[in-house]
Design an enzyme around this catalytic site. Structure first.
Site, short mmCIF file in Angstrom:
data_model
loop_
_atom_site.label_atom_id
_atom_site.label_comp_id
_atom_site.label_asym_id
_atom_site.label_seq_id
_atom_site.Cartn_x
_atom_site.Cartn_y
_atom_site.Cartn_z
N GLN A 78 0.84 -1.20 0.00
CA GLN A 78 0.00 0.00 0.00
C GLN A 78 0.88 1.25 0.00
O GLN A 78 1.29 1.74 1.04
CB GLN A 78 -0.95 0.00 1.20
N PHE A 79 1.13 1.79 -1.20
CA PHE A 79 2.00 2.95 -1.33
C PHE A 79 1.42 4.19 -0.65
O PHE A 79 2.16 5.09 -0.25
CB PHE A 79 2.31 3.26 -2.80
N THR A 80 0.11 4.24 -0.45
CA THR A 80 -0.51 5.43 0.15
C THR A 80 -0.11 5.62 1.61
O THR A 80 -0.32 6.70 2.16
CB THR A 80 -2.05 5.39 0.02
#
Length: 150
Positions: A78-80
């Site tokens: 999850q890059f966020t």
């Protein structure tokens, strides 16, 4: 590298209405890789997550790890998690590592967790639009940052 660790009764990941991974009691881990993260970050973080004593013992106290209980794990990239909200109302993701760096580190994190636990773990699909479902137990949710080892 950041991880959001959630103690769950059950969790699952689907892509395009197709079930990819599903677990019972254990941990759902959302993993965000930051530019500059490396092998030291993922080694430290994978051990920390697998050994974290946040599962209940016989008295209901958070005193057992996944290693102790034989619980299950799903890891979702999850890059966020690397979002910066410092300016304005639209998050910036400039700190997130590019896929050519983050995907191998995500895969290596998963392999190290499997070695630490001695069994396979569930995974998401890197870069896919995933639907993650969970029943958080407690709720227990812990954020860990390999750059701020508190």
């Amino acid at each position: 590298m950041k991880a959001v660790v959630q103690r769950v009764i059950q969790a699952s990941v689907s892509v395009n209405n197709s079930l990819i991974s599903e677990i019972g009691e254990g941990l759902l881990v959302l993993l965000g890789v930051q530019e500059g993260d490396g092998i030291e970050d993922l080694e430290w973080l994978s051990q920390k997550v697998c050994r974290m004593r946040i599962l209940a013992d016989e008295e209901g106290k958070m005193n057992r790890s996944l290693i102790d209980t034989g619980g299950e794990m799903i890891v979702v990239s999850q890059f966020t998690l690397q979002a910066s909200t410092k300016k304005g109302n639209r998050p910036s993701f400039l700190r997130a590592a590019v896929p050519s760096l983050s995907e191998p580190l995500y895969e290596q994190f998963c392999r190290l967790a499997e070695i630490e636990l001695g069994r396979p773990i569930g995974r998401g699909v890197f870069g896919a639009d995933m639907k993650v479902s969970l029943i958080n137990d407690g709720p227990v949710t812990i954020v860990i940052d390999s750059r701020n080892r508190e």
